[in-house]
Design an enzyme around this catalytic site. Sequence first.
Site, PDB file in Angstrom:
ATOM      1  N   LEU A 259      -6.357   1.564   0.744  1.00  0.00           N
ATOM      2  CA  LEU A 259      -4.990   1.067   0.817  1.00  0.00           C
ATOM      3  C   LEU A 259      -4.390   1.526   2.144  1.00  0.00           C
ATOM      4  CD1 LEU A 259      -3.751   1.928  -2.790  1.00  0.00           C
ATOM      5  CD2 LEU A 259      -4.952  -0.110  -1.995  1.00  0.00           C
ATOM      6  N   LYS A 273       0.210   4.833   9.234  1.00  0.00           N
ATOM      7  CA  LYS A 273      -0.020   6.278   9.159  1.00  0.00           C
ATOM      8  C   LYS A 273      -1.485   6.617   9.412  1.00  0.00           C
ATOM      9  CE  LYS A 273       0.570   8.407   5.176  1.00  0.00           C
ATOM     10  NZ  LYS A 273       1.235   9.069   4.040  1.00  0.00           N
ATOM     11  N   GLN A 340      -1.332  -7.110   1.626  1.00  0.00           N
ATOM     12  CA  GLN A 340      -0.517  -6.869   0.448  1.00  0.00           C
ATOM     13  C   GLN A 340       0.701  -7.789   0.480  1.00  0.00           C
ATOM     14  OE1 GLN A 340       0.572  -2.666   1.213  1.00  0.00           O
ATOM     15  NE2 GLN A 340       2.693  -3.336   1.282  1.00  0.00           N
ATOM     16  N   LYS A 546       1.248  13.395   2.876  1.00  0.00           N
ATOM     17  CA  LYS A 546       2.511  12.739   2.552  1.00  0.00           C
ATOM     18  C   LYS A 546       3.667  13.267   3.395  1.00  0.00           C
ATOM     19  CE  LYS A 546       0.360  10.507  -0.670  1.00  0.00           C
ATOM     20  NZ  LYS A 546      -0.046   9.089  -0.401  1.00  0.00           N
TER      21      LYS A 546
END
Length: 649
Positions: A259, A273, A340, A546
């Site tokens: 993903l 990222k 997506q 994160k």
Amino acid sequence: PPWRRLFAPRRSAGVTAMTLKAGEVRAYLLANGVTKAQYDKAEGRGLSGLQELAESVNCTLKDEETVRMAVAAASAEKKATTSEAALTPLTAEERKRFAAAFEHFDKDKSGELDVKEFRSAMLDSGMCPYPYEQEELFKTADMDGSGTITFEEYCHFIQVYRAKQSWWERLMESAMDCLSPKPSYLTNPTLRFVRKMKHAGCTRSAIDAFVHNYEQLRSAASMMIPEDAIFPVDQLPALEDISVQPDRSLLQHTVMLKLNGGLGTGMGLEKAKSLLPISGDDTFLDLIAKQVLHMRHASGGSLAFLLMNSFSTSADSMALLKHNFPNLSNEGELPLEFLQNKAPKVSAADLSPASWPANPELEWCPPGHGDLYPAMEGSGTLDRLLREGYKYMFVSNSDNLGATMDLTLLTWFAQSGAPFAMEVAARTDSDKKGGHLARSAETGGLLLRESAQCPEEDEARFADVNRHRFFNTNNLWLDLEALQKKMRLGKGVMPLPVMSNKKTVDPRDKASAAVLQLETAMGAAIASFSGAQAILIPRTRFAPVKTTGDLLALKSDAYEVTPEHCVTLAPERKGVPPIIKLDGSYKFCDQLATLIPDGAPSLLRCTKLTVEGPFVIESGVVFQGEVKLINPSDQPRTVPAGVYKDATL
């Protein structure tokens, strides 16, 4: 008729690549003296018949520019017969209303109205012509004589129609419009979202998934999973305890999916990222590609690889892979990516589609990684994988470099016959906020509870890592045949619980309108599959990033890069990562760089590091135990090289 398709734009060159619309051809020929009877007869013979008809009246369809200019001139002449000065312009709200009617009554979705569709739209828009007037009115609206009416022709016709009305007729129609109930396509909020998503080019699967989520929101049913509705999970099979002979032949039927839709905006990034450097010059994506190539080489076979990108991450990510790994492509015609979906934001005030004219892009948001299922369905990726002989899929986040293709796990999953399996890890204090595994008190089946689904009164038990011992790593295994069957049973929808996150329509403007972002979690599908399983894995398969605190830990010696290009916790950590607490001044990556300009300190034996205030950590710093750096001033303090154990500076 079938010949109309010949006038649609085509990619190939040649005579059959004509881009004229059918209406343009008809208007041009009729203007050149062809009768309707002659046209109808030639139409039945297709393109060649129409070309012959054109030649019979000394004109041609081959010069498309000439045809268009002639049709445009005729349209302009017809429009000029009505005094433009006498026409009252439509308001933006009126055009919006008429656009909704136009789309609703355009039953064949051609972008044009025929006579029957035109009549229905007129009545709906407040115009009440007599039956004998309708044909003449249609001819008036059909300014280019094409036999159909475009939206702009329709709007112009409404202006003309109104200009010819008496004050009494306008009064009567206004009264009827006020007294009549509004049509459902204007009042039904769900249909307003459907129209918006259709206009944006969203797939049917994306629309159906959003409608499912939105209807959950509107139903006012609780989206929470209270503690009394679940039981803790006490025991699970562990990867280290299973005994299977790894079967390399399964790799040729398996696809590894990452993903990769996140921009990392929470860390101050404006790109994917996964393009953030982690080890030397290697980014997340570099290491992922190296993992795939290593597995292919080690197994002596193929391993299919896919990215689920977003529109924001696709270009940069694919450019890096093309430049650095030109040999990464899959066998056959399987691409390296699919995209997506996006979902409309919902106004918190009235649950209508959020509007932000200053930047319409901010009216949309990511639908959460539960979008995996409708995105695979809507893009055709699921069907394509099955057609090409793939049966199993391993899914994980691109920021989790510990999630590699594991042959033992693949073999276990294949032999289990389970349709779905989730990798879970033991919760520690650093995992209190993440979703945990539980069993439904009603069905006894496994389910996933996220923090957004926990009622406030149950938060203490949610955070109790001794009660709820396992958390979802977002490493999932799926049987693609079972997934296709599930999607078909749900008519393209995976029934996932929806989470409503309240934000502002402009994330940078806290005074902007409040909106709800509806999201789903892909791991929640564990409750949708009968026979779904979970397996306990070591912490080495879970190393996500994160926050900048996670990034600092990952850059340190608390983690190591294996020969397989996997980033895992160092063995000395015994599966427990260091806890890093950085204050808000280090929220973004460029701010973190001011803290560690010479690279990360040693955190191999550090249990917890807290940084409050401005500091500069020099090269050669070693933190052990629990260390606090506290600086109440605005001036940066330097932490010189040395060992700091259980200290407060």
